[in-house]
Design an enzyme around this catalytic site. Structure first.
Site, short mmCIF file in Angstrom:
data_model
loop_
_atom_site.label_atom_id
_atom_site.label_comp_id
_atom_site.label_asym_id
_atom_site.label_seq_id
_atom_site.Cartn_x
_atom_site.Cartn_y
_atom_site.Cartn_z
N ASP A 1 -0.33 2.76 -5.07
CA ASP A 1 -1.59 3.00 -5.78
C ASP A 1 -2.66 3.39 -4.77
O ASP A 1 -3.56 2.62 -4.44
CB ASP A 1 -1.98 1.74 -6.55
CG ASP A 1 -3.18 1.95 -7.46
OD1 ASP A 1 -3.59 3.12 -7.64
OD2 ASP A 1 -3.70 0.96 -7.98
N LYS A 2 -2.57 4.62 -4.28
CA LYS A 2 -3.43 5.06 -3.19
C LYS A 2 -4.91 5.06 -3.57
O LYS A 2 -5.77 4.84 -2.71
CB LYS A 2 -3.02 6.47 -2.74
CG LYS A 2 -1.77 6.51 -1.88
CD LYS A 2 -1.45 7.92 -1.45
CE LYS A 2 -0.35 7.94 -0.42
NZ LYS A 2 -0.78 7.39 0.88
N PHE B 1 -2.12 10.04 4.58
CA PHE B 1 -3.32 9.42 4.03
C PHE B 1 -4.01 10.33 3.01
O PHE B 1 -5.24 10.48 3.00
CB PHE B 1 -4.32 9.06 5.14
CG PHE B 1 -3.95 7.85 5.97
CD1 PHE B 1 -2.87 7.06 5.66
CD2 PHE B 1 -4.71 7.54 7.10
CE1 PHE B 1 -2.53 5.96 6.44
CE2 PHE B 1 -4.38 6.43 7.89
CZ PHE B 1 -3.30 5.65 7.56
N ASN C 1 8.49 9.87 3.95
CA ASN C 1 7.24 10.49 3.52
C ASN C 1 6.42 10.89 4.75
O ASN C 1 6.47 10.24 5.79
CB ASN C 1 6.44 9.56 2.61
CG ASN C 1 5.43 8.71 3.37
OD1 ASN C 1 4.34 9.16 3.71
ND2 ASN C 1 5.81 7.46 3.67
N ARG C 2 5.71 11.98 4.61
CA ARG C 2 4.74 12.41 5.61
C ARG C 2 3.45 12.81 4.89
O ARG C 2 2.87 13.87 5.12
CB ARG C 2 5.29 13.55 6.46
CG ARG C 2 5.85 14.75 5.72
CD ARG C 2 6.18 15.89 6.69
NE ARG C 2 6.73 17.06 6.02
CZ ARG C 2 8.04 17.32 5.94
NH1 ARG C 2 8.92 16.49 6.46
NH2 ARG C 2 8.44 18.43 5.32
N ASN D 1 2.07 9.24 10.22
CA ASN D 1 1.78 10.56 9.66
C ASN D 1 0.39 11.09 9.96
O ASN D 1 0.01 12.16 9.49
CB ASN D 1 2.02 10.53 8.15
CG ASN D 1 3.46 10.18 7.81
OD1 ASN D 1 4.38 10.68 8.45
ND2 ASN D 1 3.65 9.32 6.83
N THR D 2 -0.41 10.34 10.71
CA THR D 2 -1.69 10.81 11.21
C THR D 2 -1.58 10.85 12.73
O THR D 2 -1.47 9.80 13.37
CB THR D 2 -2.84 9.89 10.78
OG1 THR D 2 -2.95 9.88 9.36
CG2 THR D 2 -4.17 10.36 11.38
N ASN E 1 -6.30 -1.50 1.59
CA ASN E 1 -5.74 -0.99 2.83
C ASN E 1 -6.62 0.17 3.30
O ASN E 1 -6.81 1.15 2.58
CB ASN E 1 -4.30 -0.51 2.58
CG ASN E 1 -3.58 -0.11 3.84
OD1 ASN E 1 -3.95 0.85 4.50
ND2 ASN E 1 -2.51 -0.83 4.16
N ALA F 1 0.84 -1.19 0.00
CA ALA F 1 0.00 0.00 0.00
C ALA F 1 0.88 1.24 0.00
O ALA F 1 2.02 1.22 0.45
CB ALA F 1 -0.90 0.01 1.22
N LYS G 1 -1.95 -4.19 10.09
CA LYS G 1 -0.62 -3.67 9.77
C LYS G 1 -0.06 -2.91 10.96
O LYS G 1 -0.65 -1.93 11.42
CB LYS G 1 -0.68 -2.76 8.55
CG LYS G 1 0.70 -2.33 8.04
CD LYS G 1 0.62 -1.73 6.65
CE LYS G 1 2.01 -1.45 6.09
NZ LYS G 1 1.97 -1.02 4.68
N SER H 1 6.18 -4.62 8.24
CA SER H 1 5.66 -3.57 9.07
C SER H 1 5.44 -2.32 8.23
O SER H 1 5.74 -2.30 7.03
CB SER H 1 6.67 -3.22 10.18
OG SER H 1 7.84 -2.64 9.58
N ASN H 2 5.01 -1.26 8.90
CA ASN H 2 4.89 0.06 8.28
C ASN H 2 6.26 0.74 8.29
O ASN H 2 7.28 0.12 8.59
CB ASN H 2 3.86 0.89 9.05
CG ASN H 2 3.07 1.81 8.14
OD1 ASN H 2 3.64 2.53 7.33
ND2 ASN H 2 1.75 1.81 8.29
N SER I 1 0.51 4.00 10.56
CA SER I 1 1.16 5.12 9.88
C SER I 1 1.58 6.16 10.91
O SER I 1 0.81 6.51 11.80
CB SER I 1 0.20 5.76 8.88
OG SER I 1 0.74 6.98 8.39
N TYR J 1 7.74 -1.50 -2.10
CA TYR J 1 7.33 -0.24 -2.75
C TYR J 1 8.58 0.58 -3.04
O TYR J 1 8.91 0.85 -4.19
CB TYR J 1 6.33 0.52 -1.89
CG TYR J 1 5.98 1.92 -2.36
CD1 TYR J 1 6.41 2.41 -3.59
CD2 TYR J 1 5.21 2.76 -1.57
CE1 TYR J 1 6.07 3.71 -4.01
CE2 TYR J 1 4.87 4.04 -1.98
CZ TYR J 1 5.33 4.52 -3.20
OH TYR J 1 5.00 5.79 -3.60
#
Length: 362
Positions: free
Chosen positions: A65-66, A115, A111-112, A176-177, A140, A62, A213, A241-242, A174, A314
């Site tokens: 291809d968001k 979502f 990356n940040r 980033n949230t 995802n 994931a 995840k 993992s993430n 994630s 990825y």
């Protein structure tokens, strides 16, 4: 093809801002400019996981291809499956730009994004249009940043995509949230798994497998808590993992200062240690997808030997190009022949004890 990309195309691609380059790669796949990479089916690589028959164990993770724009194009590159998303109920723009940074010397990315996606409805329309097509496509799911009930967002994802997803990955890891990783604590995880799996069981038709995840930055006690909750809920698997918040051992001194999740080669050791530790905790039967730092057949096999049933990449494609999937799949086939192994599942767990004995990285 991967070597051709590196020698000719990488300099041009890397001259573009990373998010712009990513968008162009999606456009290229959607238009058919990127040629398919034929990978002869190898029975030794076929594997059944969580009731799904995978032609090979390598998937696209994931984050690429968001919005579910090119899942079938990814399968044509040689991936055995593709995971779209992370998808949230409502469209959201994510964090301010710039928000993707290449660390070329480290073969890594920070990356940040936060979502950023077009929301459930846009992705659902696209996935509905591929009705009847073959191939395993995971969805995802995540939560909107300003949601008053984040667990309800995951429940909504199960409800919306139950008819079009091959499986679900519940992304609570994630970085980033803000506050999202708190859902990995035991009390929150208990509620999350209870509500998500109840919604899955309410859906008509076959039950779609649900994977969880998790982050690579968890202490031993948190791994214990997660394993304890998994024993109490009929979850179908883990994704380990993430991205990581750690910047340990990086060569790059400039971009490493950026906030966000780090992916790529530096994540390999950390994520593989967590993978092996979770394999020991959950036992032999629960499927695990190994993610983090895979960029070759050797690293893919290392994940499997550490306890993974399936693997995903990825960032490796950013540095090696669209031919990486076919390259890895062919490499895995050659390794099966060299080791005279009937099926790749026979290599799982051979090195689990060695990896699990290593300390978690700071």
């Amino acid at each position: 093809m991967a070597s051709l990309f590196q020698s000719i195309g990488q300099r041009t691609l890397f001259s573009l801002e990373p998010e712009r380059a990513h968008g162009l790669s999606i456009m290229a796949l959607r238009s058919g400019i990127v040629p398919a990479c034929a990978t002869p089916g190898d029975p030794a690589l076929r594997i059944n996981v969580a009731g799904l028959d995978f032609p090979n164990p390598l998937g696209m993770a994931a984050g690429y291809d968001k919005n579910a724009e090119v899942p079938d194009a990814l399968l044509k590159l040689g991936f055995g499956f593709a995971e779209v998303g992370t998808l949230t109920p409502l469209r959201q723009s994510g964090n301010p730009k710039p928000r993707i940074f290449r660390l070329v010397q480290d073969r890594a990315v920070i990356n940040r994004l936060g979502f950023n996606n077009e929301g459930h409805e846009a992705a659902f329309r696209r996935l509905s249009e591929r009705s009847g097509k073959r191939g395993i496509i995971g969805v995802n799911i995540g939560a909107n940043k300003d949601s008053p009930d984040r667990i309800a967002d995951y429940v909504a994802g199960i409800r919306r995509f139950a008819g079009v997803a091959s499986y679900f990955a519940v992304n609570i890891s994630s970085p980033n949230t803000p506050g999202l990783r708190d859902l990995q604590t035991r009390d929150s995880l208990k509620e999350l798994l209870g509500r998500v799996l109840a919604e899955r069981d309410r859906q008509q038709g076959s039950k779609r497998p649900v994977f969880l995840k998790i982050a690579p930055d968890l202490p031993e006690a948190s791994l214990d808590d997660i394993a304890a909750e998994l024993a109490l809920h009929p979850l179908d698997g883990l994704v380990v993992s993430n991205t990581t918040l750690s910047r340990s051992g990086l060569i790059n001194q400039l971009e490493q200062r950026e906030t966000g999740g780090l992916s790529g080669a530096p994540l390999f050791e950390r994520s593989t240690i967590v993978l092996a530790k979770m394999r020991q905790r959950v036992g032999a039967d629960l499927p695990i997808i190994g993610v983090g730092g895979i960029d070759s057949a050797e690293t893919a096999l290392a994940k499997i030997r550490a306890g993974a049933d399936l693997v995903q990449l990825y960032t490796g494609m950013i540095y090696k190009g669209p031919g990486i999937a076919a390259e890895i799949v062919k490499g895995l086939s050659k390794q099966m022949k060299r080791e005279a192994v009937a099926n790749i599942s026979g290599l799982r767990d051979l090195d689990t004890a060695d990896w699990a004995a290593r300390p978690l990285l700071a």
